[in-house]
Design an enzyme around this catalytic site. Sequence first.
Site, PDB file in Angstrom:
ATOM      1  N   SER A 127      36.692  24.655  37.288  1.00 28.42           N
ATOM      2  CA  SER A 127      37.601  24.690  38.437  1.00 28.42           C
ATOM      3  C   SER A 127      36.886  25.260  39.654  1.00 28.42           C
ATOM      4  O   SER A 127      35.987  26.111  39.527  1.00 28.42           O
ATOM      5  CB  SER A 127      38.794  25.580  38.077  1.00 28.42           C
ATOM      6  OG  SER A 127      39.462  25.974  39.238  1.00 28.42           O
ATOM      7  N   TYR A 152      42.681  33.632  34.613  1.00 32.53           N
ATOM      8  CA  TYR A 152      42.446  32.196  34.424  1.00 32.53           C
ATOM      9  C   TYR A 152      41.081  31.813  34.998  1.00 32.53           C
ATOM     10  O   TYR A 152      40.252  31.195  34.321  1.00 32.53           O
ATOM     11  CB  TYR A 152      43.552  31.372  35.106  1.00 32.53           C
ATOM     12  CG  TYR A 152      43.193  29.916  35.234  1.00 32.53           C
ATOM     13  CD1 TYR A 152      43.189  29.087  34.115  1.00 32.53           C
ATOM     14  CD2 TYR A 152      42.812  29.371  36.461  1.00 32.53           C
ATOM     15  CE1 TYR A 152      42.820  27.749  34.223  1.00 32.53           C
ATOM     16  CE2 TYR A 152      42.440  28.036  36.578  1.00 32.53           C
ATOM     17  CZ  TYR A 152      42.447  27.228  35.460  1.00 32.53           C
ATOM     18  OH  TYR A 152      42.068  25.912  35.559  1.00 32.53           O
ATOM     19  N   LYS A 156      37.358  30.572  33.137  1.00 30.18           N
ATOM     20  CA  LYS A 156      36.534  29.380  33.442  1.00 30.18           C
ATOM     21  C   LYS A 156      35.088  29.796  33.718  1.00 30.18           C
ATOM     22  O   LYS A 156      34.146  29.145  33.260  1.00 30.18           O
ATOM     23  CB  LYS A 156      37.103  28.640  34.656  1.00 30.18           C
ATOM     24  CG  LYS A 156      38.449  27.979  34.405  1.00 30.18           C
ATOM     25  CD  LYS A 156      38.300  26.801  33.471  1.00 30.18           C
ATOM     26  CE  LYS A 156      39.624  26.167  33.125  1.00 30.18           C
ATOM     27  NZ  LYS A 156      39.547  25.208  32.031  1.00 30.18           N
TER      28      LYS A 156
HETATM   29  P1  NAD Z   1      47.631  20.474  30.888  1.00 29.43           P
HETATM   30  O1  NAD Z   1      48.303  21.743  30.495  1.00 29.43           O
HETATM   31  O2  NAD Z   1      48.479  19.311  31.242  1.00 29.43           O
HETATM   32  O3  NAD Z   1      46.605  20.031  29.740  1.00 29.43           O
HETATM   33  C1  NAD Z   1      46.018  20.937  28.839  1.00 29.43           C
HETATM   34  C2  NAD Z   1      46.268  20.380  27.453  1.00 29.43           C
HETATM   35  O4  NAD Z   1      45.663  21.232  26.476  1.00 29.43           O
HETATM   36  C3  NAD Z   1      47.752  20.311  27.096  1.00 29.43           C
HETATM   37  O5  NAD Z   1      48.011  19.023  26.587  1.00 29.43           O
HETATM   38  C4  NAD Z   1      47.957  21.377  26.044  1.00 29.43           C
HETATM   39  O6  NAD Z   1      48.975  21.017  25.126  1.00 29.43           O
HETATM   40  C5  NAD Z   1      46.583  21.451  25.412  1.00 29.43           C
HETATM   41  N1  NAD Z   1      46.199  22.754  24.828  1.00 29.43           N
HETATM   42  C6  NAD Z   1      46.298  23.979  25.414  1.00 29.43           C
HETATM   43  N2  NAD Z   1      45.797  24.928  24.610  1.00 29.43           N
HETATM   44  C7  NAD Z   1      45.350  24.280  23.502  1.00 29.43           C
HETATM   45  C8  NAD Z   1      44.718  24.712  22.309  1.00 29.43           C
HETATM   46  N3  NAD Z   1      44.471  26.013  22.093  1.00 29.43           N
HETATM   47  N4  NAD Z   1      44.397  23.798  21.382  1.00 29.43           N
HETATM   48  C9  NAD Z   1      44.668  22.470  21.578  1.00 29.43           C
HETATM   49  N5  NAD Z   1      45.273  22.010  22.687  1.00 29.43           N
HETATM   50  C10 NAD Z   1      45.608  22.907  23.636  1.00 29.43           C
HETATM   51  O7  NAD Z   1      46.635  20.828  32.081  1.00 29.43           O
HETATM   52  P2  NAD Z   1      45.763  19.872  33.003  1.00 29.43           P
HETATM   53  O8  NAD Z   1      46.244  20.054  34.386  1.00 29.43           O
HETATM   54  O9  NAD Z   1      45.679  18.531  32.434  1.00 29.43           O
HETATM   55  O10 NAD Z   1      44.365  20.614  32.896  1.00 29.43           O
HETATM   56  C11 NAD Z   1      43.372  20.220  31.976  1.00 29.43           C
HETATM   57  C12 NAD Z   1      42.174  21.149  32.117  1.00 29.43           C
HETATM   58  O11 NAD Z   1      41.700  21.099  33.464  1.00 29.43           O
HETATM   59  C13 NAD Z   1      42.494  22.612  31.824  1.00 29.43           C
HETATM   60  O12 NAD Z   1      41.378  23.182  31.156  1.00 29.43           O
HETATM   61  C14 NAD Z   1      42.635  23.205  33.197  1.00 29.43           C
HETATM   62  O13 NAD Z   1      42.334  24.575  33.223  1.00 29.43           O
HETATM   63  C15 NAD Z   1      41.599  22.403  33.986  1.00 29.43           C
HETATM   64  N6  NAD Z   1      41.883  22.375  35.425  1.00 29.43           N
HETATM   65  C16 NAD Z   1      43.092  21.932  35.875  1.00 29.43           C
HETATM   66  C17 NAD Z   1      43.355  21.917  37.247  1.00 29.43           C
HETATM   67  C18 NAD Z   1      44.693  21.458  37.765  1.00 29.43           C
HETATM   68  O14 NAD Z   1      44.989  21.697  38.942  1.00 29.43           O
HETATM   69  N7  NAD Z   1      45.531  20.781  36.988  1.00 29.43           N
HETATM   70  C19 NAD Z   1      42.381  22.347  38.154  1.00 29.43           C
HETATM   71  C20 NAD Z   1      41.146  22.786  37.662  1.00 29.43           C
HETATM   72  C21 NAD Z   1      40.898  22.793  36.289  1.00 29.43           C
END
Ligand code: NAD
Length: 339
Positions: A127, A152, A156
């Site tokens: 991120s 958080y 990362k």
């Molecule tokens: P999201 O919550 O929709 O997706 C994360 C998925 O991981 C979910 O489906 C959840 O059920 C699953 N999950 C969580 N913990 C788990 C575990 N211990 N074991 C198995 N599955 C697990 O979030 P997203 O927005 O799709 O984000 C995906 C990744 O991208 C994350 O790592 C997030 O930190 C990173 N990210 C997101 C953003 C954003 O703005 N959405 C920005 C930067 C980074």
Amino acid sequence: MLSIKVMVSGGAGYIGSHTVLALLEAGHEVVVLDNLCNASRESLRRVERLTERSLTFVEGDIRDRALLDQLFREHVVSAVIHFAGLKAVGESMEQPLAYYENNVAGTLTLCQAMQAAGVSRLVFSSSATVYGAEAPVPYREETPRGQPSSPYGASKAMVEQLLEDLCYSDSTWSVTLLRYFNPIGAHESGLMGEDPLGLPNNLMPFIAQVAAGRRQRLSIFGDDYPTRDGTCERDYLHVMDLAEGHVKALEHLPSSGVSCYNLGTGRAISVLEMVERFVAVNNVPVPYSFAPRRGGDLPAFWADPGKAHQELEWQARRNLDDMLQDTWRWQKQNPRGYE
Ligand code: NAD
Ligand code: UDP
């Protein structure tokens, strides 16, 4: 490009499901591992429907070593795209241990299982928050990581460090860190999108739910920042552009060591501009009022996406109007998300 069989952790979630769709469309094979703590199985059914291709779904947790060992025995994959983790900044302040356990310890267990199975190619969801408050804008990959403002963000940064150390210790590892800016939008079909549980933390789903009448009004956090109109500026990118960035990253994994790329558009948009443009392109009202600043928010940051363009041949293709129209199409067609 040869077909790659890839395990996608967190592949039922928002960015994960759009990426699985892009992977299948590019001809790759996918095994999803997701514990469904923040996702619905329905997202992947829609992926299969849209692509007319099938995928393998394993319900389970990245912290479960025995399950990972079994998964890697049963499915011979050559790479992992790792999305699984918790992502709410505010919640991470209240429950830091849950964040370090899922995001840091979970990645550690995943890497240990990969090492035991001889899988050493990984794309990781990082991120822009790892740059910290002091980094000059636009953010560039060569700027050292700063001090993230939440557990958080710290999780990362720790995982980036863990993966760098791993690659340094063992040249068979090949890792790409993708630093996302602000992903928004939805698949253009209106069948897939972001489906937050409860009160949305992020701006875009909040705007969409206000427009749909599910929430009364948007609070804009802060109108006195040193920006064009006093509200915060961010680099919003379309989730399908981000998904396609993962396909490129997978196909261009380094032969050895760590690569790192910003995935953003290179343009900053203010909160007020977002709201006004959403209203204009979708012709729907979004009542709002100004509220105090939200703790930990930075005034303005955006990406220099030049490195991803040069080395991955990736750049964001969809514009802000696409992002806002696609968000609204998904929200209108699925007022209760995947329920
Ligand atoms: P999201 O919550 O929709 O997706 C994360 C998925 O991981 C979910 O489906 C959840 O059920 C699953 N999950 C969580 N913990 C788990 C575990 N211990 N074991 C198995 N599955 C697990 O979030 P997203 O927005 O799709 O984000 C995906 C990744 O991208 C994350 O790592 C997030 O930190 C990173 N990210 C997101 C953003 C954003 O703005 N959405 C920005 C930067 C980074
Ligand atoms: N924001 C807002 N009202 C909301 C949610 C977010 O004004 O209900 C602002 C927030 O203060 C930030 C911007 O919108 O300036 C983007 O916030 P988001 O949480 O979507 O992404 P972040 O950049 O914090 O990861």
